[in-house]
Design an enzyme around this catalytic site. Structure first.
Site, PDB file in Angstrom:
ATOM      1  N   ASP A  40       0.840  -1.171   0.029  1.00  0.00           N
ATOM      2  CA  ASP A  40       0.046   0.089  -0.083  1.00  0.00           C
ATOM      3  C   ASP A  40       0.953   1.181  -0.010  1.00  0.00           C
ATOM      4  OD1 ASP A  40       1.095  -0.295   2.436  1.00  0.00           O
ATOM      5  OD2 ASP A  40      -0.947  -0.672   3.604  1.00  0.00           O
ATOM      6  N   GLU A  80      -9.609  -1.736   5.380  1.00  0.00           N
ATOM      7  CA  GLU A  80     -10.481  -1.610   6.292  1.00  0.00           C
ATOM      8  C   GLU A  80     -11.682  -2.418   6.650  1.00  0.00           C
ATOM      9  OE1 GLU A  80      -9.091   0.406   8.745  1.00  0.00           O
ATOM     10  OE2 GLU A  80      -8.605   2.353   7.937  1.00  0.00           O
TER      11      GLU A  80
HETATM   12  C1  GLP Z   1      -0.787   0.469   8.674  1.00  0.00           C
HETATM   13  C2  GLP Z   1      -0.513  -0.043   7.491  1.00  0.00           C
HETATM   14  C3  GLP Z   1      -0.407  -1.750   7.636  1.00  0.00           C
HETATM   15  C4  GLP Z   1       0.165  -2.178   9.008  1.00  0.00           C
HETATM   16  C5  GLP Z   1      -0.741  -1.771  10.061  1.00  0.00           C
HETATM   17  C6  GLP Z   1      -0.123  -1.913  11.236  1.00  0.00           C
HETATM   18  O1  GLP Z   1      -1.836   1.342   8.867  1.00  0.00           O
HETATM   19  N1  GLP Z   1      -1.113   0.167   6.409  1.00  0.00           N
HETATM   20  O2  GLP Z   1       0.155  -2.191   6.347  1.00  0.00           O
HETATM   21  O3  GLP Z   1       0.379  -3.558   8.755  1.00  0.00           O
HETATM   22  O4  GLP Z   1      -1.399  -0.257   9.776  1.00  0.00           O
HETATM   23  O5  GLP Z   1       0.857  -0.896  11.516  1.00  0.00           O
HETATM   24  P1  GLP Z   1       1.999  -1.092  12.637  1.00  0.00           P
HETATM   25  O6  GLP Z   1       2.838  -2.207  12.345  1.00  0.00           O
HETATM   26  O7  GLP Z   1       2.650   0.240  12.568  1.00  0.00           O
HETATM   27  O8  GLP Z   1       1.214  -1.291  13.991  1.00  0.00           O
END
Ligand code: GLP
Length: 232
Positions: A54, A127
């Site tokens: 993404d 989401e």
């Molecule tokens: C983000 C990303 C995801 C990620 C998730 C968790 O929004 N788009 O790809 O896996 O949220 O993030 P984090 O690893 O910083 O907790």
């Protein structure tokens, strides 16, 4: 130690695949240790393709908050890949950009997909409510995701309101998946991922139907899926 397991699995994939290897990669705080270990390892990614999940709409690769910048900083600058792909957040034509990305995914089937887990159960930027059949699309980020990711920005109003994300169908098409979750903020989502019903309300729950998923968690994230604590 969970990240070490991740390194070992990537190493195994490199060994098992004799030709080109395609890795699906994630950003966020969770995979940073994995990327640090990979960067310090002897592993060679020069015959590998990387396809990221993404990217924020409106951020270019020079922007330190973009996922393109993140990947260069944490991995690609240290471990060159044959080719890397990430959605182009500067392409405001969502139809063109998402179709372009789906063609890349068709051309390079993913051998091993790395995933993080959102506090609300999202994977990539899919989401709650995203159809399981979704391919690459533009996502309006939820308030909870904006709040969770605000820590990477100077202020929460700087967090882009939308992103391009690989869809759930594309994630499920990967031959193998590693999903990682650390910290107590992820415990409820981990429980729903492992034990909850398969529902679009928890995008990660679809992983129960994938034939080859490894979940890597720390103690805090595993808190709600442990058996009765052993009493001495
Ligand atoms: C983000 C990303 C995801 C990620 C998730 C968790 O929004 N788009 O790809 O896996 O949220 O993030 P984090 O690893 O910083 O907790």
């Amino acid at each position: 130690e969970g990240a070490n397991k991740g390194v070992a699995m990537l190493q195994q994939t490199l060994k098992d695949c004799h030709e080109q290897v395609v890795f699906g990669l994630a950003t966020g705080g969770t995979p940073q240790t994995l990327y640090r270990l990979l960067s310090a390892s002897q592993l060679d990614f020069s015959r590998c393709i990387a396809i990221n999940l993404d990217e924020y709409v409106g951020l270019d690769q020079e922007n330190p908050q973009s996922y393109a910048y993140y990947m260069n900083r944490h991995l690609f600058s240290k471990k060159p890949f044959q080719q890397t792909f990430i959605p182009n957040g500067m392409n405001r034509n969502a139809t063109v950009e998402t179709q372009r990305y789906d063609q890349i995914l068709d051309r390079y089937p993913i051998d091993l997909q790395i995933l993080g887990l959102g506090q609300n159960g999202h994977i990539g930027f899919n989401e709650p409510g995203t159809p399981f059949e979704s391919t690459t699309h533009e996502v309006q980020l939820t308030e909870s995701t904006i709040a969770a990711n605000a820590r990477f920005f100077a202020q929460s109003t700087d967090v882009p309101r939308s992103a391009y994300s690989m869809g759930i169908k594309s994630i499920m098409a990967a031959k193998q998946i590693i999903i990682m979750a650390y910290g107590k903020a992820k415990a409820a989502a981990v429980k729903k991922l492992v034990l909850g019903p398969v529902t679009t309300a928890v995008p990660a729950s679809i992983l129960q139907q994938h034939p080859n998923v490894t979940l890597i968690v720390d103690e805090a994230a595993a808190d709600q899926i442990k058996k009765e604590k052993v009493e001495n």
